[in-house]
Design a protein around this motif. Structure first.
Motif, PDB file in Angstrom:
ATOM      1  N   GLN A 287       0.826  -1.206   0.000  1.00 12.45           N
ATOM      2  CA  GLN A 287       0.000   0.000   0.000  1.00 12.45           C
ATOM      3  C   GLN A 287       0.861   1.258   0.000  1.00 12.45           C
ATOM      4  O   GLN A 287       0.637   2.186  -0.785  1.00 12.45           O
ATOM      5  CB  GLN A 287      -0.933   0.015   1.212  1.00 12.45           C
ATOM      6  CG  GLN A 287      -1.875   1.227   1.236  1.00 12.45           C
ATOM      7  CD  GLN A 287      -2.854   1.168   2.383  1.00 12.45           C
ATOM      8  OE1 GLN A 287      -3.047   0.128   2.995  1.00 12.45           O
ATOM      9  NE2 GLN A 287      -3.490   2.288   2.689  1.00 12.45           N
ATOM     10  N   CYS A 290       2.681   1.604  -3.469  1.00 12.66           N
ATOM     11  CA  CYS A 290       1.776   1.940  -4.583  1.00 12.66           C
ATOM     12  C   CYS A 290       1.181   3.341  -4.439  1.00 12.66           C
ATOM     13  O   CYS A 290       0.958   4.034  -5.437  1.00 12.66           O
ATOM     14  CB  CYS A 290       0.660   0.903  -4.689  1.00 12.66           C
ATOM     15  SG  CYS A 290       1.251  -0.711  -5.276  1.00 12.66           S
ATOM     16  N   GLU A 291       0.931   3.753  -3.212  1.00 12.07           N
ATOM     17  CA  GLU A 291       0.366   5.094  -2.996  1.00 12.07           C
ATOM     18  C   GLU A 291       1.432   6.179  -3.106  1.00 12.07           C
ATOM     19  O   GLU A 291       1.167   7.277  -3.605  1.00 12.07           O
ATOM     20  CB  GLU A 291      -0.320   5.169  -1.627  1.00 12.07           C
ATOM     21  CG  GLU A 291      -1.621   4.374  -1.569  1.00 12.07           C
ATOM     22  CD  GLU A 291      -2.305   4.463  -0.215  1.00 12.07           C
ATOM     23  OE1 GLU A 291      -1.726   5.087   0.708  1.00 12.07           O
ATOM     24  OE2 GLU A 291      -3.406   3.895  -0.077  1.00 12.07           O
ATOM     25  N   GLN A 297       2.692   1.466 -10.082  1.00 18.91           N
ATOM     26  CA  GLN A 297       1.492   0.647 -10.279  1.00 18.91           C
ATOM     27  C   GLN A 297       0.894   0.869 -11.668  1.00 18.91           C
ATOM     28  O   GLN A 297       0.497  -0.088 -12.351  1.00 18.91           O
ATOM     29  CB  GLN A 297       0.456   0.994  -9.208  1.00 18.91           C
ATOM     30  CG  GLN A 297      -0.788   0.130  -9.278  1.00 18.91           C
ATOM     31  CD  GLN A 297      -1.723   0.408  -8.114  1.00 18.91           C
ATOM     32  OE1 GLN A 297      -1.543  -0.106  -7.018  1.00 18.91           O
ATOM     33  NE2 GLN A 297      -2.712   1.250  -8.347  1.00 18.91           N
ATOM     34  N   GLU A 327      -2.686  -7.300   1.900  1.00 11.94           N
ATOM     35  CA  GLU A 327      -2.599  -5.852   1.652  1.00 11.94           C
ATOM     36  C   GLU A 327      -2.479  -5.569   0.161  1.00 11.94           C
ATOM     37  O   GLU A 327      -3.098  -4.636  -0.362  1.00 11.94           O
ATOM     38  CB  GLU A 327      -1.398  -5.270   2.405  1.00 11.94           C
ATOM     39  CG  GLU A 327      -1.317  -3.750   2.347  1.00 11.94           C
ATOM     40  CD  GLU A 327      -0.114  -3.205   3.102  1.00 11.94           C
ATOM     41  OE1 GLU A 327       0.632  -2.384   2.518  1.00 11.94           O
ATOM     42  OE2 GLU A 327       0.086  -3.612   4.266  1.00 11.94           O
ATOM     43  N   VAL A 331      -4.959  -3.404  -2.346  1.00 10.56           N
ATOM     44  CA  VAL A 331      -4.455  -2.301  -3.171  1.00 10.56           C
ATOM     45  C   VAL A 331      -4.912  -2.476  -4.615  1.00 10.56           C
ATOM     46  O   VAL A 331      -5.379  -1.521  -5.255  1.00 10.56           O
ATOM     47  CB  VAL A 331      -2.904  -2.231  -3.100  1.00 10.56           C
ATOM     48  CG1 VAL A 331      -2.356  -1.303  -4.172  1.00 10.56           C
ATOM     49  CG2 VAL A 331      -2.460  -1.756  -1.723  1.00 10.56           C
ATOM     50  N   LYS A 334      -8.658  -1.799  -5.152  1.00  9.11           N
ATOM     51  CA  LYS A 334      -9.029  -0.369  -5.118  1.00  9.11           C
ATOM     52  C   LYS A 334      -8.966   0.273  -6.500  1.00  9.11           C
ATOM     53  O   LYS A 334      -9.604   1.304  -6.735  1.00  9.11           O
ATOM     54  CB  LYS A 334      -8.084   0.398  -4.171  1.00  9.11           C
ATOM     55  CG  LYS A 334      -8.414   0.236  -2.696  1.00  9.11           C
ATOM     56  CD  LYS A 334      -7.426   1.062  -1.865  1.00  9.11           C
ATOM     57  CE  LYS A 334      -7.611   0.805  -0.377  1.00  9.11           C
ATOM     58  NZ  LYS A 334      -6.596   1.527   0.425  1.00  9.11           N
TER      59      LYS A 334
END
Length: 504
Positions: A287, A290-291, A297, A327, A331, A334
């Motif tokens: 997470q 990737c964020e 991603q 997790e 991700v 989402k």
């Protein structure tokens, strides 16, 4: 036997061409366990055998290397440092690579012993020769030299010997030999840096790490690709990742991914950039990675639908790694339709095309839909079931069809998808609801290879160990599965034959 070995040494010392005697000696030393050989050889004049290496006779060199390799292994590192250092140093300069490797292997033993390493550190000439071996023509010699120097660096005294003496200049001079040798030195530096924050500090203070990081944005795309591999290895340790973050390397690599669109040669290094972040996601947090670095991603999704099989393969591997954790699954979920489109593409790849890519695709799918018993919350079960149904209108038939194709690797990879869904209640309901599937599971005639039998056995085990399987599959099927498990992976049903008197 001890007496015969000693007498052979005496006889060999008196002969000009002792080939037969060397062959006899080789047989003798190889027939004795190393532990028992120690007492026999500790008092022998090994210089007799070492001196015979000064020849161009390939057979004689080979025999001597085999004999010495066994005898030296029986002797303690301290004994070697005190009694064989000169001969081993000479071996490092021998024109034959097997002699160099013999010497480097023994020096590697010596530098791990705190008494023996003192003898080595007090004689820098031998370490200087080890460093010179890094630029050897044969990679096997260079690898053994790298291994020995990396072992030396496990102690502070070893780090001081390598980085706070004249040897540092030798290492930098060797590094300047060529691109290939430079990267051998980088490999050594990364090995040393990975041991501890202290060893990383030595390498950083000697400017090696900053030089490596500078290669990431060099003009040569092949050099750039090799640099990213080295940096990825450095990121395997927590202190390595912290150092790279402090140097802003994660941001730099993210920007390189973004800038790759305008670089016609990016295909050479882009897979490495993606692997770097894939590794980072597993080591730290999918997470967070990737964020914080959305370019990563987005690029993975782009590569998954890229017609280039190299790009697609890296994307599949990365998606599998990301989706192997809860997790990571969340991700990917989402992203909504973006990931759904990727899953549909994966379905097409799994059903046809090059076998290697199909296998990688099936492996990725199995990781994405795997849920251990302790992870099976209602939301996650809904998630994995929805992903499985995105593969096809009839995903069970699709995967079973792949498993029946005459390619063992495809068969096993397809079975791994069934293994992934076997512990999940929805997977069990699909199995019992698919005509002929329970019979397929216990049919020992499908998949004749050992790997296939092991995979089928694992599938049965996954079902039997599930707390919901007996209720969902029914007692008859469940008992048959338990029987299969009890019989073992390689059980063969006995076939009775009847011989008729007078028959042909």
């Amino acid at each position: 036997m001890a007496a015969s070995i000693e007498s052979l040494f005496v006889e060999i010392a008196s002969l000009e061409e002792p080939i037969e005697e060397l062959q006899t000696l080789k047989t003798a030393v190889l027939s004795i366990p190393v532990s028992a050989l120690r007492d026999t050889v500790s008092g022998l004049r090994l210089e007799v055998i070492f001196s015979l290496l000064n020849t161009n006779d390939r057979e004689k060199i080979e025999l001597c290397v085999d004999i010495l390799g066994r005898i030296l292994l029986a002797l303690s590192p301290v004994h070697l440092a005190q009694n064989c250092r000169v001969e081993l140093q000479a071996g490092l300069k021998h024109p034959d690579d097997t002699v160099k490797i013999l010497a480097l292997t023994q020096i590697g033993r010596m530098v791990l012993n705190h008494e023996a390493v003192t003898e080595i550190q007090n004689n820098q000439d031998i370490l200087r020769e080890v460093i010179q071996c890094i630029k050897g023509e044969k990679m096997t010699v260079a690898k053994e030299a790298i291994r020995a120097l990396a072992k030396l660096s496990h102690s502070k005294a070893g780090l001081d010997a390598l980085f706070r003496s004249d040897l540092l200049k030798d290492l930098k001079d060797v590094m300047a030999t060529s691109d290939i040798v430079r990267y051998r030195v980088y490999e050594l530096i990364v090995d040393i840096s990975s041991v501890s924050p202290v060893s990383l500090g030595y390498c950083a203070n000697s400017s090696f790490i900053s030089q490596l990081l500078g290669e990431l944005t060099g003009d040569d795309v092949l050099v750039r690709a090799t640099a990213i591999e080295m940096v990825t290895t450095l990121s395997h340790s927590q202190h390595g990742r912290q150092y790279l973050a402090q140097q802003g390397i994660m941001d730099k690599i993210s920007n390189m991914i973004t800038g790759a669109k305008s670089d016609p040669f990016s295909s050479f290094y882009l897979p490495g950039l993606v692997k770097f972040f894939g590794n980072l996601a597993i080591m730290d947090s999918p997470q967070h990675v990737c964020e914080t670095y959305p370019a990563f991603q987005n690029k993975v999704f782009e590569m998954a639908i890229d017609p280039d099989p190299v790009m697609t393969g890296v994307a599949l591997d990365t998606l599998g790694v990301l989706g192997s954790t809860v997790e990571g699954k969340q991700v990917l979920q989402k992203t909504g339709e973006k990931f759904n489109a990727v899953l549909k593409r994966m379905s097409k790849l799994a059903s046809g095309g090059a076998t290697e890519l199909r296998v990688r695709c099936l492996e990725a799918i199995s990781l994405l839909i795997t849920l251990q018993a302790e992870q099976q919350t209602e939301d996650l079960l809904v998630l994995t079931e929805s992903w499985f149904h995105l593969l096809s209108n009839q995903p069970m038939e699709m995967i079973r069809n792949i498993s029946t194709q005459p390619f063992p690797e495809l068969h096993c990879s397809a079975l791994r998808i069934f293994i992934a869904i076997a512990p999940q209640p929805w997977g069990q309901r699909l199995m019992i609801g698919t005509p002929g599937f329970m019979e397929f599971i216990v049919d020992r005639s499908t998949g004749p290879t050992k790997e296939a039998k092991d995979a089928k056995f694992e599938l049965v085990g996954a079902l039997v160990s599930s707390s919901t399987a007996a209720d969902i599959l029914g007692s008859q099927h469940y008992l048959r599965l338990r029987s299969y498990l009890r019989e073992g992976a390689y059980y063969v049903t006995a076939v009775a034959t009847v011989t008729t008197e007078g028959a042909d």
